[in-house]
Structures are given as C-alpha cells and as structure tokens.
Enzyme design. Structure first.
Site, PDB file in Angstrom:
ATOM      1  N   SER A   1      -9.102  -0.677   6.370  1.00 31.74           N
ATOM      2  CA  SER A   1      -9.073  -1.690   7.432  1.00 31.74           C
ATOM      3  C   SER A   1      -7.702  -1.819   8.053  1.00 31.74           C
ATOM      4  O   SER A   1      -7.551  -2.486   9.074  1.00 31.74           O
ATOM      5  CB  SER A   1      -9.501  -3.053   6.867  1.00 31.74           C
ATOM      6  OG  SER A   1      -8.575  -3.481   5.873  1.00 31.74           O
TER       7      SER A   1
ATOM      8  N   LYS B   1       0.779  -1.237   0.000  1.00 35.38           N
ATOM      9  CA  LYS B   1       0.000   0.000   0.000  1.00 35.38           C
ATOM     10  C   LYS B   1       0.820   1.301   0.000  1.00 35.38           C
ATOM     11  O   LYS B   1       0.346   2.321  -0.515  1.00 35.38           O
ATOM     12  CB  LYS B   1      -0.967  -0.002   1.183  1.00 35.38           C
ATOM     13  CG  LYS B   1      -2.117  -0.999   1.065  1.00 35.38           C
ATOM     14  CD  LYS B   1      -3.134  -0.561   0.037  1.00 35.38           C
ATOM     15  CE  LYS B   1      -4.379  -1.424   0.081  1.00 35.38           C
ATOM     16  NZ  LYS B   1      -5.433  -0.931  -0.819  1.00 35.38           N
TER      17      LYS B   1
END
Length: 820
Positions: A101, A71
């Site tokens: 999340s 990410k």
C-alpha cells in the site's frame, strides 16, 4: 526471493548479523520520550478501581527513517540476501517485484535503486498520492491493483510471468522479519532494558522481528496493536480462534495494517511466549493518538504507527484532486485544500440532489477557470420548466483562516485587538474593500455572547471576516481581481449573525451599486470551528427556502454520510443482501473512489436472537447505530376472518409486526449512546430515528386478505406509540405508507404481473404514474435525515394521490353534483 530454507534462523543473533549488513543504508532513528504522555499514561482512568503504575513511555521514531517508515530495514536486508544468493548481475537482469500500500513499495524501490536493480511495484489504487509519488521517485514501474492481498498477488503473478522478476514479499519471509527486528536491537542499544514493547501489526513483519529479538529476554513483554475497523484486528481474532485468518478487507485509516498476518509471521506472533496479547483500537483512537503525538512531541506519525496528516474522506474525491491536495507540504494547507474540495462537492450534492459519486466538477475556460458543475444527462431541477436542457452552475468556495485567531488559537488580530480604536484602525486599512455601509455594519455588530468589550470586538471581527470571505467568493466566481473598481460598492443582503460553532447563513444576496444581482446565491459556513467558508453560486439550482439558519457544517454528521454512507443490509437470503450492498457501493463510489461502507448480514428478523446479533454487528463494525429501517413484510395468508389459516396468520403478524418491535428493542439502546445537541451546536438535535414500513392498506384496508391490512394498520399505530414512548430520549419514529408500487415482490412472484394489471393499478392514482422502490426509498431517506428533524409520529403516504381522492378519469355522468 531467496529460498527461506537458506535464511538464517529466527533468533536474536541473526538479527544482529542482519543489522551489520544493512546499517550503512539506513538512518539510526532516535528514541524519544515525553513526560506529558508518560503522565497521561500513568493517570487513573475515571472508571478504574485499581491503582495505575507509573509509566515511562519511549518512542522509536521510525517515522524519521528513510521513506518515513521502518520498511527499508526489511527491504534492504532482503535485497542484500538476494545479491548474496544469486549475484548482483542476475538480480539486475531479472529485477524485483512486490505489492504494498505504500511503505514497503517505497522501501523496495529505494533498495533496488541503490543497487541499480529494476523494481516493479504493485500498489492498490486507493494508495495515498504521496506514497505513490514517493515510489515513483525511485522506479518508473508502478502497477495498480485492487486493495485486498488476493487482488495484489494476482497482479504480481502476472508481472512475474511477463518479466521474470523476483518476488520480495512485504512481510512474509524470514529475511524481512530479521531486517525489521533490527528496530528492537537499536532500541536496546539506546536503553538497556524495557519492561514492555508494543508494536503495530498488519502482516506481522515488524512485530515478528521485535518478538524474535526479545525471545530470550523474559523480562521484556511484547504486545501487538491493531485497528478494529472492518475486521482489521485479524491477529487478535485469529489467536482467539486458534487459526490464522487468511483474508482481510478493510479501509482503516491505518493503511499499512490492512493485510492479514503472514504465514511465517503467524508462527511467531501466535505463540503466547513471544507475543503476550493483542489490543485493538478504533479509528477515533488512532486519530486522537496522532494528534496527541503531534501536539506533545511535535512528530507527525502515520495511523499505522499510532499518512502523515489524517485527511478524512479524501478517497471519496477523484484521483487527480486527491493528488492535488496531497501536493501541499504543510499539513494545515492539505487539510484546508481538502475541506474546500469537500465543500464544493457537498454544495453540489445538496443543491442538485444527486448522489455524491455522480457529482462532476470541472472548470470554466481560462483565464478564469472557475469551478463549474454540468448536470448529468436527463437531470431536471424541481423548479425547471419546459424541455430545455438544465443549466449548469458556476460557483466558488473561498475561506478566511483569520478566523482561527477568533476561536482561541492565538493567531490573527483577535489575539491583540481589545479596543474599538484598534478595530477602527484595522477596518480603515481595508477601506477600499468595504463601502461606508459595510464599515458601519462591522463597527456596530452586537456581541453574540456575554456582554463586554472583548466579546463585542470579537463579534465585530467576525463580521469583518464574514464580509471579506463573501466578497472574495463573489470575485472568484466572476473572475475579477481583489482590487476591482466595483468591489467597494459590493454589499450583501441578510443578517450575518454568524458565530463560530453555531450558525451558517445561506440565501445571502449580492447588491452591486444598489441593485440586487440576479441569479447569484451566497452562503457562509464554518468548518470544524477553524475556518470560515463563503460560497458564491451563479445559476442557482434550487431556491434555498425561507429557513436561513443551518447548524454548523459538521464533517462527520453532514458530509460523511453524503460521501460514504454506512449501512448494514439484512436479509434471510444473504445473496439478496449482498446484491444490495453491491448496488450501494456502485452508486456511492463510482469513479470517485471507495466511499460506501456497507455490509451484508444474513438474519431472520422474526427471531429475537437474530435481531440482537444484527445490532451487535452494526456496533462492532461502525461503532454506533443512528437509523433503523424496518422494511420487512410479507403478504401473508389469503382469506377473511372466516377462512384464514390461523397458523399462517400468527406467522404473518410475527414477520410484519413483531419483527419491528424486536429490532427496535435492541436498536434503541444503541441509539441512546449517541450524543444529542441543543439545536445550536455541532451535534444533531436527536439521537436516532426509526422508519417503519407500513402501507396504504394499513390506513384504508380494502385488500382481498385480512392479514395484510391488519398487520400494516398495527404498524401505523405502533409507530405512533413508539414515537410517544421515545421522544423524551431524542429518538424519532415515523412510518411510510406506500401505495401500489412496482417492486420485485410484484414482478418476481408467480411469473410477474400482467400488463393489464399494472395499467389498472397505475390508473387508480391521481397522477396516473407508476411508482417504484426508489420513490419509496426517497421518502425513507427524508424521514431518516436532518430535513425531518422536527417530525416524529407521522405516517407519510406515498401513493401518487390514490388515497387523497377519486381519480378524475371518471365520466361527468358518474360525478356527484354534475349535470347529466
């Protein structure tokens, strides 16, 4: 976020430009291979008829990237683009916001921290503690939300309104896609060409970026992988349906893949020229892949890529306990702490017989701080007498992982101990722990398996660890130290013939200085063949009973149903089914976090096609069917044989009887897929069970109408016949015959039942107590559970004694044999 219109086009050259901007902020992760995994992939499946080509598998280790996932690539690129577009001072003034999340949350927090930008991170409450902690390491602004994308986005909108922060979406933006695509660029720089690339897909940023990179490489085929649990396979389903699925609500362990595919990314991945196909995998397959990669490549990967180590049922425990468990660094320690916590909850759940979500475990005052269960208001033990408040329960759970060596992992003394002399030396080292009697018990324990010196030594070591664990549990309960003066004289009454994977023993009594210790109960239980647990309880809630043999405690079979529950609720009225689902979720979840897995299905079980669809839905959602509860029933037409409406008669028999047959017709083949044990292993001794709902009218008749008692009598004998037919398959079939309970059918129809009618119904029973649906439900739960594993073909009457005899509320003059 920067205006998508100002973003570079989605093409390989833009990914190369993105890599040049962000590479200085990233790790260049390795590309590794494994001969073992390549060999496994190249092996023919036992059921395959075609030859299997030779595969060489490569793994891009983004688990070694900053924050442990890919990410940061998208987050840094998006942040750099914002700075290029608005200027660093403006971005610092406003800050950035996102929802995630965990992985994008940590990534954006890291990127913002790198440039001195405030970051507001919205995270689902069910995010893992480690990811929450990782995010808080870079920003103090962590705000919690619900788990779905819609719930997250609502909180993000509020944060933006309050702060003016700039949204950096987790996946649905060209700048994110281009950043994630740098993974594929580096893969090609490691190795010039790949025949195929498989990437996971949640929101689609990674797969979209990879597909973009290979869009002008026709020799490389791109595929997507996603979990199937609770509809998480939205990409594949969406492509099949020809439209993007806009909402996904799933609790798959692959927590990074719980989101629907983004709009921008859908335009990329839904094109078969970019992504050829999608494959879905089950939760068990994800766990197996994690374990295989860990064992063979020595890499710990997330479920989304194949939470560090899978911690089953962690979310069913209170948040502070989850965080405590996650603080352990070694995966084995985390699993050990989790297992200990689950066992504490399991023992209170079974001892006190209250729902998992209502278990509250605190600690006694320091310095001891022992686990303590305080009964909820109004709770009463079945054996409690008088009106005094129920006593609490002090207890502890301890373990000995030396047992790991006893089950073949090569650790512990068992790997080197082969003679009685070595065992005697081992026992003598711990002489202060054991009385002469205990030492003799260890030295004389018989072999539990095949005869031979090795088997005998193993059995005696098991006895050693069993006694050690029991002593440790006892001393933790009373708050003393391991070298307490009385420890040597602590002995135990019961035959501790415990063997891994077979038996656990309860009703163990402590004996101190030759006297039985009152009010203390101990037990031994194994957890997944790796650890031996002992529990010590003071203030026993219920006697354990005469049966001292338990199956090995199995997480899937024993603890998971207590903590979660997996139920398909079926009704012709979907709203009623959804209401039941809400009750289930509220009862089993409570403040301990999400646990229930229940779903509502609209169906008419008097229609065979609907019955098949219900079973297929259960199999698709949960992968198996264990219990079928045939509850549906109607009162049917009034009248006797002379005046009954025969069309309504046929309909009544169809609903009350035929529906149960049709549901069984499709549920039984599903149950036959389940494994069956031999009474000694971890699996249950039956494949499934069916509970049919009859009535006392089915065994006594006596109602104003002919249809109702006739149909319920048919259910009674149908149950017996089905029990005979399917016993050989390991399927139990029983029925419940309720009396006149007060249910919505009674108080909802025709304005409800009068007070006089209710009182008359109540007084017909021996107990003079009105029953309700929960009383009947408890009976169904009993017949559906392991407590009734030796019961089939039975009809359990639940009627407060109505059918057992005549109420005693009759004057003596009306009783036979009494003087007038």
């Amino acid at each position: 976020m920067a205006d998508p219109a100002t973003s570079a086009p989605l093409q390989p050259a833009s990914i190369r430009a993105a890599h040049a901007k962000i590479s200085q902020y990233l790790h260049r992760t390795p590309l590794v291979t494994s001969r073992t995994l390549s060999r496994i992939a190249s092996s023919a499946h036992p059921e395959a008829s075609l030859p299997i080509p030779k595969f060489n598998l490569y793994f891009k280790c983004e688990n070694l990237q900053k924050i442990g996932a890919f990410k940061p690539r998208g987050a840094f690129h998006a942040t750099v683009r914002l700075i290029e577009t608005l200027g660093l001072d403006e971005v610092r003034r406003r800050g950035v916001v996102t929802h995630s999340s965990g992985n994008h949350a940590q990534a954006l927090a890291l990127a913002a921290h790198t440039f001195g930008i405030p970051a507001y991170i919205v995270m689902p409450r069910i995010s893992t503690a480690s990811k929450i902690a990782g995010t808080r390491a870079y920003t103090q602004h962590v705000i919690f939300s619900g788990s779905t994308s819609v719930e997250r986005e609502e909180v993000v909108a509020k944060v933006q309104a309050d702060t003016g922060a700039i949204l950096v979406p987790p996946y649905d933006h060209p700048d994110i896609v281009l950043g994630q695509g740098t993974v594929a660029l580096e893969m090609d720089e490691h190795r010039r060409r790949f025949d195929a690339v498989i990437a996971p897909i949640g929101g689609g940023g990674l797969l979209g970026g990879i597909a973009t990179w290979y869009s002008d490489s026709p020799g490389t085929r791109v595929f997507g992988a996603e979990p199937s649990f609770q509809g998480a396979d939205d990409a594949g389903r969406g492509v099949a349906q020809g439209k993007r699925i806009e909402a996904v609500k799933t609790l798959t362990i692959a927590d990074g893949l719980r989101t629907p595919v983004g709009v921008v990314n859908w335009g990329i991945v839904s094109d078969r020229k970019n992504v050829e196909a999608f494959y879905s995998v089950t939760e068990d397959q994800i766990r197996s892949a994690m374990r295989l990669v860990f064992e063979r490549i020595k890499l710990v990967v997330e479920p989304s890529g194949c939470d560090q180590v899978h911690l089953p049922l962690l979310s069913t425990l209170p948040a502070d306990l989850q965080q405590s468990i996650q603080k352990y660094v070694r995966p084995a320690d985390r699993l050990m702490s989790l297992a200990s916590a689950l066992l504490k909850y399991y023992f209170i759940h079974t001892q006190a017989r209250i729902p998992w979500g209502q278990v509250r475990i605190s600690r006694t005052p320091l310095p001891h701080g022992r686990p303590y269960w305080s009964p909820p208001p109004g709770w009463r033990s079945a054996s409690q007498e008088g009106d005094a408040a129920a006593a609490g329960l002090e207890f502890n759970v301890t373990h000995q992982n030396g047992l790991v060596g006893l089950v073949g992992s090569g650790r512990g003394p068992s790997s080197t101990m082969t003679t009685q002399a070595q065992l005697d030396e081992w026992i003598d080292i711990f002489a202060e722990m054991f009385s002469a009697r205990c030492r003799d018990e260890i030295r004389s324990a018989p072999a539990a398996a095949a005869p031979g010196t090795a088997a005998i030594i193993q059995a005696r070591l098991r006895r050693f660890y069993a006694l050690w664990a029991l002593k440790e549990a006892y001393i933790k309960m009373v708050g003393e130290g391991l070298l307490a003066e009385w420890l040597t004289s602590l002995e135990f009454e019961n035959d501790l013939k415990w063997t891994p994977g077979r038996l656990a023993v309860r009703d163990i009594r402590a004996v101190l200085d030759g006297r039985l210790v009152e009010g203390v109960q101990l037990a031994l239980v194994a957890y997944e063949d790796d650890f031996l647990f002992a529990t010590a309880m003071r203030g026993v809630v219920e006697p354990a009973g005469a049966d001292t043999s338990w199956r090995r405690l199995d997480l899937g079979l024993d603890i998971r149903p207590c903590a979660e529950g997996r139920v398909v609720c079926v009704d012709r009225d979907l709203g009623l089914a959804e209401h039941t689902v809400g009750m289930i979720e509220q009862q089993t979840t409570g403040p301990t976090g999400p646990g229930a897995a229940a779903m509502a299905v609209q169906a008419d079980v008097s229609v065979e096609a609907d019955c098949k669809r219900v079973v297929d839905t259960a199999l698709q959602r949960f992968g198996r069917v264990d219990i079928l509860c045939n509850i549906v029933g109607i009162g049917g037409p009034p009248g006797n044989a002379v005046d009954v409406d025969m069309a309504q008669w046929a309909r009544g028999m169809e609903v009350n009887v035929a529906s149960m047959v049709m549901m069984a017709k499709y549920a039984i083949p599903a149950m036959l897929r389940n494994e069956i044990g031999n009474g000694e292993a971890t699996t249950t001794t039956y494949r499934g069970c069916i509970v049919n709902m009859s009535s006392v009218a089915g065994i006594r008749g006596g109602t104003p109408s002919l249809l109702y008692p006739t149909s319920k009598g048919a259910v009674v004998n149908m149950t017996r016949a089905m029990a005979v037919h399917h016993a050989k398959d390991g399927i139990r079939v029983n029925c419940v015959c309720p009396g006149m309970v007060y249910t919505p059918m009674m108080y909802g129809a025709g304005g409800g039942m009068s007070a006089e009618a209710r009182e008359a119904r109540k007084n017909r029973s021996l107990l003079q107590v009105e029953g309700n649906g929960w009383d009947v439900g408890a009976s169904v739960r009993f017949l559906a559970g392991d407590e009734s594993r030796w019961i089939t073909g039975e009809c359990l009457v639940v009627d407060a004694g109505t059918t057992s005899g005549t109420s005693t509320q009759i004057p003596n003059s009306g009783a036979v044999g009494q003087p007038s």
